[in-house]
Each structure stands twice: as structure tokens, then as C-alpha cells.
Design a protein around this motif. Structure first.
Motif, mmCIF file in Angstrom:
data_model
loop_
_atom_site.group_PDB
_atom_site.id
_atom_site.type_symbol
_atom_site.label_atom_id
_atom_site.label_comp_id
_atom_site.label_asym_id
_atom_site.label_seq_id
_atom_site.Cartn_x
_atom_site.Cartn_y
_atom_site.Cartn_z
ATOM 1 N N GLY A 1 0.791 -1.230 0.000
ATOM 2 C CA GLY A 1 0.000 0.000 0.000
ATOM 3 C C GLY A 1 0.820 1.275 0.000
ATOM 4 N N GLY A 2 2.157 1.159 -0.085
ATOM 5 C CA GLY A 2 3.000 2.340 -0.080
ATOM 6 C C GLY A 2 3.277 2.862 -1.479
ATOM 7 N N ALA A 3 4.058 3.945 -1.536
ATOM 8 C CA ALA A 3 4.452 4.558 -2.797
ATOM 9 C C ALA A 3 5.961 4.510 -2.935
ATOM 10 N N VAL A 4 6.446 4.455 -4.165
ATOM 11 C CA VAL A 4 7.882 4.479 -4.428
ATOM 12 C C VAL A 4 8.153 5.501 -5.533
ATOM 13 N N VAL A 5 9.405 5.931 -5.607
ATOM 14 C CA VAL A 5 9.831 6.884 -6.628
ATOM 15 C C VAL A 5 10.599 6.111 -7.690
ATOM 16 N N VAL A 6 10.194 6.256 -8.949
ATOM 17 C CA VAL A 6 10.787 5.473 -10.022
ATOM 18 C C VAL A 6 11.448 6.369 -11.064
ATOM 19 N N THR A 7 12.454 5.823 -11.705
ATOM 20 C CA THR A 7 13.141 6.493 -12.801
ATOM 21 C C THR A 7 12.313 6.412 -14.072
ATOM 22 N N SER A 8 12.319 7.480 -14.833
ATOM 23 C CA SER A 8 11.764 7.468 -16.178
ATOM 24 C C SER A 8 12.911 7.606 -17.171
ATOM 25 N N PRO A 9 12.710 7.144 -18.397
ATOM 26 C CA PRO A 9 13.787 7.299 -19.386
ATOM 27 C C PRO A 9 14.050 8.776 -19.683
ATOM 28 N N ALA B 1 17.913 4.210 -11.528
ATOM 29 C CA ALA B 1 18.294 3.608 -12.804
ATOM 30 C C ALA B 1 19.009 4.641 -13.670
ATOM 31 N N ASP B 2 19.690 5.589 -13.012
ATOM 32 C CA ASP B 2 20.384 6.640 -13.759
ATOM 33 C C ASP B 2 21.400 6.077 -14.740
ATOM 34 N N ASP B 3 22.055 4.989 -14.343
ATOM 35 C CA ASP B 3 23.078 4.424 -15.220
ATOM 36 C C ASP B 3 22.485 3.720 -16.433
ATOM 37 N N ARG B 4 21.155 3.546 -16.453
ATOM 38 C CA ARG B 4 20.486 2.913 -17.592
ATOM 39 C C ARG B 4 19.839 3.941 -18.510
ATOM 40 N N ARG B 5 19.994 5.216 -18.181
ATOM 41 C CA ARG B 5 19.448 6.283 -19.020
ATOM 42 C C ARG B 5 20.571 6.933 -19.839
ATOM 43 N N THR B 6 20.180 7.477 -20.976
ATOM 44 C CA THR B 6 21.110 8.283 -21.762
ATOM 45 C C THR B 6 21.059 9.703 -21.215
ATOM 46 N N ASP C 1 -13.875 15.785 -13.618
ATOM 47 C CA ASP C 1 -14.816 16.527 -14.468
ATOM 48 C C ASP C 1 -15.038 15.856 -15.820
ATOM 49 N N GLY C 2 -15.099 14.520 -15.818
ATOM 50 C CA GLY C 2 -15.403 13.805 -17.045
ATOM 51 C C GLY C 2 -14.219 13.537 -17.942
ATOM 52 N N TRP C 3 -12.997 13.827 -17.460
ATOM 53 C CA TRP C 3 -11.780 13.581 -18.236
ATOM 54 C C TRP C 3 -10.868 12.667 -17.439
ATOM 55 N N VAL C 4 -10.229 11.732 -18.131
ATOM 56 C CA VAL C 4 -9.323 10.798 -17.480
ATOM 57 C C VAL C 4 -7.899 11.084 -17.943
ATOM 58 N N LEU C 5 -6.952 11.047 -16.997
ATOM 59 C CA LEU C 5 -5.548 11.341 -17.289
ATOM 60 C C LEU C 5 -4.753 10.041 -17.173
ATOM 61 N N PHE C 6 -4.084 9.651 -18.263
ATOM 62 C CA PHE C 6 -3.429 8.342 -18.277
ATOM 63 C C PHE C 6 -2.185 8.381 -19.159
ATOM 64 N N PHE C 7 -1.359 7.339 -19.038
ATOM 65 C CA PHE C 7 -0.159 7.192 -19.854
ATOM 66 C C PHE C 7 0.291 5.744 -19.771
ATOM 67 N N ASP C 8 1.375 5.416 -20.451
ATOM 68 C CA ASP C 8 1.967 4.082 -20.399
ATOM 69 C C ASP C 8 3.359 4.243 -19.808
ATOM 70 N N GLY C 9 3.513 3.890 -18.540
ATOM 71 C CA GLY C 9 4.755 4.170 -17.829
ATOM 72 C C GLY C 9 5.808 3.090 -17.923
ATOM 73 N N ALA C 10 5.461 1.935 -18.503
ATOM 74 C CA ALA C 10 6.402 0.811 -18.498
ATOM 75 C C ALA C 10 7.683 1.177 -19.226
ATOM 76 N N TRP C 11 8.806 0.796 -18.628
ATOM 77 C CA TRP C 11 10.126 1.041 -19.209
ATOM 78 C C TRP C 11 10.933 -0.227 -19.012
ATOM 79 N N ALA C 12 11.545 -0.723 -20.093
ATOM 80 C CA ALA C 12 12.170 -2.043 -20.084
ATOM 81 C C ALA C 12 13.123 -2.285 -18.911
ATOM 82 N N PRO C 13 14.035 -1.346 -18.545
ATOM 83 C CA PRO C 13 14.945 -1.638 -17.430
ATOM 84 C C PRO C 13 14.241 -1.876 -16.101
ATOM 85 N N LEU C 14 12.995 -1.381 -15.963
ATOM 86 C CA LEU C 14 12.235 -1.555 -14.715
ATOM 87 C C LEU C 14 11.056 -2.503 -14.899
#
Length: 471
Positions: free
Chosen positions: A23-31, A167-172, A115-128
Motif C-alpha cells: 500500500g506504499g508509494a515508491v519513486v521510479v526512474t523514467s527514461p 536507474a540513472d546508469d540505464r538512461r542516456t 470533471d469527465g476527463w481521465v488522465l493516463f499514460f503508459d509508464g512501463a520502461w524495459a529496465p524496470l
């Protein structure tokens, strides 16, 4: 191998998965060049870590096809606009789209709707993928102000003890980091930049032009009228040279069509995917959006799949079907019926939801087939074949293979919440304890359930669950 034998990066992801399941939250790297983000299974955990009211709307990552397709069922968008949305998801943008009100909407979408709008994305990143692949969806909020570009900045920003996946070492490395662009897509399919981000900073006005051009190009390829995309079909009849062709007993043809954002580096941004099964291996391929069903033809350049060694008639049937699929058969939709034709062979299929409608939860005796660990790993137990569960208007009963169980539950569209579950204390063989523990763990609060025809999956927040079949 124990968890301590794994590389530190793998151990960090497994620890993060435990925190998320708790039930907790974590901070993740994005590309690169995007900033870090906060993810959780519970939207309140995201808001607490961000220091906001717990009911503040959040974004949702729909990185599993099941979650992606469920969301798209409720978007108030035309088909060509949905293809454009997938293009934006592949470019890692956030998308704000209108959502139609529907009492059957899954509850997990509600925290991302405002207000009738949904906010979404695809966060999957191969190294994670160890982390992202453990959950069909996750709630999310970025670290945009200030823009957090490194693990050390994330650790300085959040309270001590916050899990940060480095995952800084996996990013350009990038010269500039920034938040994701938010694209708003109106009901008529018109895209606008709702919030400036790194994608439109790099592309400028060309970003919207690229989205519009893709939308128009796919609309031309898709052609007018309906397509089988987003549906699964099962065979009702097969003819060769006007004579009925009998399939191997207890088999039938199943074909699924989908449109997905491309998660891999390189290649088309959006893919049209076909998956097929005729009783042995799972077959499939993916091509650029609009190229699978062009001109009334099913264009499959080649098929990959699982490598189960089919025997005798099953092997011959699969080879026959693979040859058929790769022969560029024509396709035609008539209501819920799909017809594929090539040479003298005609296969008629019906939308699976009509051919094999989903059974109700209540009033069915559900036999336990396997247990589930880590959300997707199946394991059979000697006693699982005897275990079963039955649901009846708020009461659950069952048999563990050694003891009776009973309890109560409440339900919504996607979850069961069990309470007062008791199991009789008849002495059982020691080797059945793990199985009974799995049942106890599964029958707890916030257990997700999905029914596909005669299959029921129960999955607890810890990733433990049961795979059941109607008797």
C-alpha cells in the motif's frame, strides 16, 4: 538462489514491489529526458508522498493490455482518435481524454477522472519491467516542480526512507530534463497541448502536426466501417472446398485483434497485433498500425509463438492454420460474425463474448486449478484439484482439500472484500499447509477478480492468488 544473491538493482525492484503491494508509494526512474515519478497501487499513497489531499486526482499508467483495453472501452473517442492516443502513449506523453459515464466502469479508473476527463499514460520502461510487469496498472504523479532528474535529487526531495529506484546508469544523459507533455484529445479527435512538457519543447508545433498526420493516415488505412480490432473471436464453422472440416476434438480456433502502443525501442509507434490459438501453441505477430487489416485482407508477414511440442493431429492442425493465416486471407464483418477466406477455405468466427459469455460469479462451483504467486506465476498442488469455492449473494463457502471454509464478502465491479473467513481445524498433511495459506491470503480485503468465460482469477494485493475453473 536467495534474494541476496541477486544484483542490487534487481533487489531494489523486488523491495519496491513489496512496498507497493503493502500500500506504499515508491519513486521510479523514467527514461531520459523525463523526470522521476511517484507510483503506487493506492492513489492516496501517491498524494501523501506528494503532500497533497488524499483525494486529489492522479494519473494512471495502463501498461498491461487488459488495463489499456478496459480504459479504451470507456473513452468517448472515435477509432481514428484512439489510434492517435496510442501514438501519444508510445511517445510517453500524458493523455487527457473524455470518458463516458457508465455504472459498469471499473472502480480503479475513478481516481484518475476529473470533471469527465481521465488522465493516463503508459509508464512501463524495459529496465524496470520487474516492477512495472508486476502490476496491470499503477497510479502516478510526476516530480515536475522542481524537475527531478537524478536519484540523488529524488532522495533529497522526499522524506528519509522513501524507496527510490535508481536507474540513472540505464538512461542516456540529457542536457535538459522536463515533465511529460499533456495532450488533450477532444471528443471529435482534435489534439491540443494541455500542458507544455519535454516532448513538445523538443518538437514544437510539429508535435501536434505529427499526431494529426498519424490520425489521418491510420484512418485511411483502416477504411470506413467497423474492424475486428479490440475483439476476440472463436470459430463456429470451418469449410474446405464447400465441405465441413472437422477440427481436432475439444479444440477450436481463437483469434484476437488488438492495437497497442509500441513499448520497444525503434519500429512503429503503434502496432496492430493478432494472436491466435488452435489448441496447442499461442501464435502471434505485430505490424504497424493500419497495415494488418488493410484493403479487406489480413496481412501477416510471419508468425511467432510458444514452442510447445504439438503431437500428431494437433501439430498438423496448427501447421494448416499457420499456412492459412499467412496466405493473406480476406476478412468480412457481419455484425458480431467474422469470416476469413483464402482459396477454398472459409472460417466463420463469432465474437467470444457471445460465443462463450462470461459466467456469473455467484451460483457457480469454482474449482481451484493452480495457485498464483508474484501476480503471474502458477503452481499446482496435489490437493488443488479437490479444492473449490462457491459464492452466493455475499457469502463464500468452499473446501481446501482438507478443511471446509466459510465467510462473507462485498463486491464492486473489480474487487471482492472478504471478511469473517473461517477454516475448520481438521488435521491436515503438512505438505498442504502452503496451499491452505495461499487460500487464506487470497480471501482478504481488496482481492481483484476477473472472469473470462469459465475462468476465474482471484488476486490479492500481495500478488498471491487462485486460478479457478467452473465445474
Amino acid at each position: 538462489m536467495s534474494i541476496m544473491d541477486l544484483p542490487p538493482f534487481n533487489r531494489a525492484q523486488l523491495h519496491a514491489i513489496e512496498v507497493l503491494r503493502g500500500g506504499g508509494a515508491v519513486v521510479v526512474t523514467s527514461p531520459s529526458p523525463m523526470t522521476y515519478g511517484v507510483v503506487a497501487r493506492d492513489p492516496r499513497a501517491v498524494n501523501l508522498l506528494k503532500g497533497r489531499p488524499v483525494d486529489h486526482p492522479v494519473a494512471i499508467s495502463v501498461h498491461f493490455r487488459t488495463a489499456h483495453d478496459q480504459l479504451f472501452q470507456y473513452l468517448e473517442l472515435a477509432t481514428d482518435a484512439r489510434a492517435m492516443v496510442d501514438h501519444a502513449l508510445a511517445d510517453r506523453m500524458l493523455v487527457s481524454a473524455p470518458i463516458r459515464p457508465d455504472p459498469a466502469m471499473p472502480e480503479w479508473l475513478v481516481p484518475a477522472i476529473e470533471d469527465g476527463w481521465v488522465l493516463f499514460f503508459d509508464g512501463a520502461w524495459a529496465p524496470l519491467w520487474t516492477l512495472w510487469g508486476s502490476f496491470p496498472f499503477l497510479y502516478w504523479d510526476g516530480t515536475d516542480n522542481p524537475p527531478v532528474a537524478t536519484a540523488s535529487e529524488a532522495r533529497a526531495l522526499f522524506p528519509a526512507g522513501t524507496v527510490v529506484i535508481d536507474a540513472d546508469d540505464r538512461r542516456t544523459p540529457a542536457s535538459t530534463y522536463g515533465p511529460r507533455t499533456v495532450i488533450r484529445v477532444d471528443t471529435d479527435g482534435r489534439p491540443t497541448v494541455q500542458r507544455t512538457g519535454i516532448q513538445d519543447q523538443e518538437a514544437g508545433p510539429a508535435l501536434l502536426d505529427r499526431l494529426r498526420e498519424f490520425k489521418s493516415a491510420v484512418a485511411v488505412l483502416d477504411g470506413p466501417g467497423r474492424t475486428p480490432l479490440g475483439k476476440t473471436y472463436v470459430s463456429t464453422a470451418v469449410f474446405e472446398d464447400d465441405e465441413p472440416k472437422e477440427l481436432v476434438p475439444r479444440t477450436r480456433i481463437q483469434v484476437e485483434f488488438a492495437r497497442d502502443p509500441n513499448k520497444n525501442e525503434g519500429g512503429p509507434n503503434v502496432l496492430d497485433v493478432v494472436s491466435a490459438d488452435v489448441g496447442c501453441n499461442h501464435l502471434g505477430t505485430a505490424v504497424a498500425a493500419g497495415e494488418l487489416l488493410t484493403g479487406g485482407r489480413l496481412s501477416i508477414p510471419g508468425l511467432g509463438g510458444t514452442q510447445v511440442g504439438c503431437q500428431g493431429p494437433l501439430r498438423d492442425q496448427e501447421e494448416w492454420f499457420k499456412t492459412f493465416l499467412t496466405s493473406t486471407p480476406s476478412w468480412r464483418l457481419d455484425g458480431d460474425e467474422l469470416t476469413l477466406t483464402s482459396g477454398g477455405t472459409t472460417i466463420t468466427l463469432l465474437d467470444r463474448k457471445l460465443a462463450e459469455p462470461d459466467l456469473p460469479l455467484d451460483g457457480i462451483r469454482w474449482k481451484v486449478m493452480t495457485t498464483i504467486t508474484n501476480a503471474d506465476m502458477r503452481q499446482g498442488f496435489r490437493f488443488s484439484g479437490q479444492a473449490w469455492l462457491s459464492f452466493d449473494n455475499g457469502r463464500v463457502s468452499g473446501w481446501t482439500g482438507c478443511n471446509e471454509l466459510s465467510g462473507t464478502y462485498t463486491r464492486n465491479n473489480t474487487e471482492l472484500s472478504f471478511s469473517n473467513v473461517t477454516i475448520t481445524d481438521t488435521p491436515c498433511p503438512p505438505d498442504t499447509e502452503a496451499f491452505r495459506t495461499t487460500i487464506r491470503t487470497t480471501l482478504g480485503p481488496a482481492t481483484t477478480y476477473t472472469i473470462t468465460h469459465n475462468k476465474l482469477i482471484l488476486l490479492s494485493p500481495s500478488g498471491t492468488g487462485l486460478d479457478l475453473t467452473a465445474e
